[in-house]
Design a protein around this motif. Sequence first.
Motif, short mmCIF file in Angstrom:
data_model
loop_
_atom_site.label_atom_id
_atom_site.label_comp_id
_atom_site.label_asym_id
_atom_site.label_seq_id
_atom_site.Cartn_x
_atom_site.Cartn_y
_atom_site.Cartn_z
N SER A 37 -9.56 15.62 27.52
CA SER A 37 -10.19 16.03 28.88
C SER A 37 -11.02 14.66 29.37
O SER A 37 -11.67 14.05 28.60
CB SER A 37 -11.28 17.08 28.68
OG SER A 37 -10.54 18.55 28.34
N GLU A 165 -2.28 21.91 33.25
CA GLU A 165 -2.81 22.74 32.06
C GLU A 165 -2.54 24.31 32.37
O GLU A 165 -3.36 25.03 32.43
CB GLU A 165 -4.20 22.35 31.61
CG GLU A 165 -4.39 21.21 31.33
CD GLU A 165 -5.59 21.03 30.70
OE1 GLU A 165 -6.21 21.74 29.91
OE2 GLU A 165 -6.26 19.88 30.97
N HIS A 198 -3.87 18.92 26.94
CA HIS A 198 -4.20 18.08 25.82
C HIS A 198 -4.08 19.25 24.51
O HIS A 198 -4.50 18.91 23.54
CB HIS A 198 -5.77 18.22 25.87
CG HIS A 198 -6.65 19.38 26.16
ND1 HIS A 198 -6.90 19.62 27.41
CD2 HIS A 198 -7.09 20.36 25.15
CE1 HIS A 198 -7.60 20.83 27.33
NE2 HIS A 198 -7.56 21.01 26.06
#
Length: 249
Positions: A37, A165, A198
């Motif tokens: 992040s 995301e 991520h």
Amino acid sequence: MQFELDITKHMRSGGDEFVLRSHFTTTDRALVLFGPSGSGKTLTLKAVAGLLTPDEGYIRVNGDVLYDSSAGVNTPTRRRRVGYVFQDYALFPHHTVRENVAFGLKPFFGKVNREEARSVDELIELFGLSRVAHLKPGFISGGQQQRTALARTLATKPRILLLDEPFSALDQPLRLRMRTELAKILENFDIPMIMVTHDSDEVESFAEAVVVYRDGNVVGIHSAEAVAQSGRSLGETIREEVALAYQTQ
């Protein structure tokens, strides 16, 4: 897909400065931007969509220039023909599922025509939303909200799909199921994609190529095909790179 990006953006907050230096070229149709992040992934995605203007550089899709500071080109978002699915889906809470899906097709103060309405109905059926088409987002599940956001984006027939995301708002069991559903959707629509994540498992599930970010910089680019030919998995390669990054901090 021929995708070329080389941009720089300075961001300031109080006395702190963050500099995004993003540079890569790929012909792969499923690209994943991976990193922790705050490393610059979403800023890059927003620059592609036209939601963020770089300080300098260029962005090209299949030879079409979306942004070029030296040539004074900055194509407005509405003319870039990119579909952006936000992390929180950004559905209109006071509109029904059907109204959300149709939103991008409506002219100002107007209604969709008969052909567009039929296209909306087909998307609603394809995405398994027929039973909830009359409901507002607050009354449907997280997976149904995600499918509504995807259907709304694809209704406009974008040339490239941008996903920020897309599974982060879902719990683990639903996340696994939605990965499978998204893979089927992408195959059905045959649309190039850039995804921000991520999660190394998502990299392995979707990426033909992965661009690794750290501290605003691109620190690695990996081809899934090249990694596979080496006898390793893409997820393993990325996890090792992340571990090495933390060791050097």
